[in-house]
Design an enzyme around this catalytic site. Structure first.
Site, PDB file in Angstrom:
ATOM      1  N   CYS A  87      -6.085   2.406   5.382  1.00 34.99           N
ATOM      2  CA  CYS A  87      -6.504   0.156   6.239  1.00 34.99           C
ATOM      3  C   CYS A  87      -5.408   0.534   7.841  1.00 34.99           C
ATOM      4  CB  CYS A  87      -6.373  -0.603   5.628  1.00 34.99           C
ATOM      5  SG  CYS A  87      -4.506  -1.505   5.251  1.00 34.99           S
ATOM      6  N   GLU A  94       0.797   4.439   2.085  1.00 31.24           N
ATOM      7  CA  GLU A  94       1.277   4.431   3.148  1.00 31.24           C
ATOM      8  C   GLU A  94       1.876   3.717   3.412  1.00 31.24           C
ATOM      9  OE1 GLU A  94      -3.030   4.399   1.861  1.00 31.24           O
ATOM     10  OE2 GLU A  94      -1.846   3.550   0.866  1.00 31.24           O
ATOM     11  N   HIS A 149       0.468  -0.971   0.345  1.00 30.93           N
ATOM     12  CA  HIS A 149      -0.214  -0.386   0.071  1.00 30.93           C
ATOM     13  C   HIS A 149       1.154   0.898   0.201  1.00 30.93           C
ATOM     14  CE1 HIS A 149      -3.650  -1.639   2.193  1.00 30.93           C
ATOM     15  NE2 HIS A 149      -2.992  -3.428   1.110  1.00 30.93           N
TER      16      HIS A 149
END
Length: 141
Positions: free
Chosen positions: A85, A57, A55
């Site tokens: 998430c 992030e 991801h």
């Protein structure tokens, strides 16, 4: 939100749009210093890398923890197309970043996703406290 923050958040959304156009999952993020200078950008590469942790992030949190000193990391803001998430939130917390600003909330994202969200995996515990504590007890002191 300041005009600079809005511009940077729009850039994160542009990264997500470009990622989708290039065949990747539609998520993008960037990390900026307090002056608005972009330090790093990333998009989702879960499918291409065959890595569930790819991801944007998480990639940026790992980059910051590796490349920035604590004071610099604490002065940054992550701008991201969607609310991070749980996995990414944990990494962001541990990386020492100063702030996250996101465009879509998890609820908004799930409403746009057929079936919405991920299933939860059952977790049981705690168990074997006396045995397990010996590995951790005193480590952080």
């Amino acid at each position: 939100m300041t005009p600079l923050e809005e511009r940077l958040l729009r850039r994160a959304v542009e990264i997500a749009v470009r990622a989708r156009a290039d065949g990747y999952a539609p998520y993008g993020s960037l990390l900026a210093g307090p002056d608005g200078v972009v330090l790093a950008e990333a998009h989702n590469t879960v499918r291409a890398d065959r890595d569930i942790s790819a991801h944007p992030e998480l990639k940026l949190a790992r980059w910051a923890a590796r490349e920035l000193d604590a004071a610099t990391a604490a002065a940054t803001t992550m701008f991201t197309s969607c609310q991070p998430c749980g996995m990414c939130t944990g990494a962001i917390d541990r990386s020492g970043l100063g702030r996250v600003l996101y465009a879509l909330s998890s609820e908004q994202h799930d409403a746009l996703t057929p079936g919405g969200g991920w299933p939860s995996v059952r977790q049981d515990g705690p168990a074997l406290y006396e045995e397990a504590r010996t590995a951790v007890d005193g480590y952080y002191t």
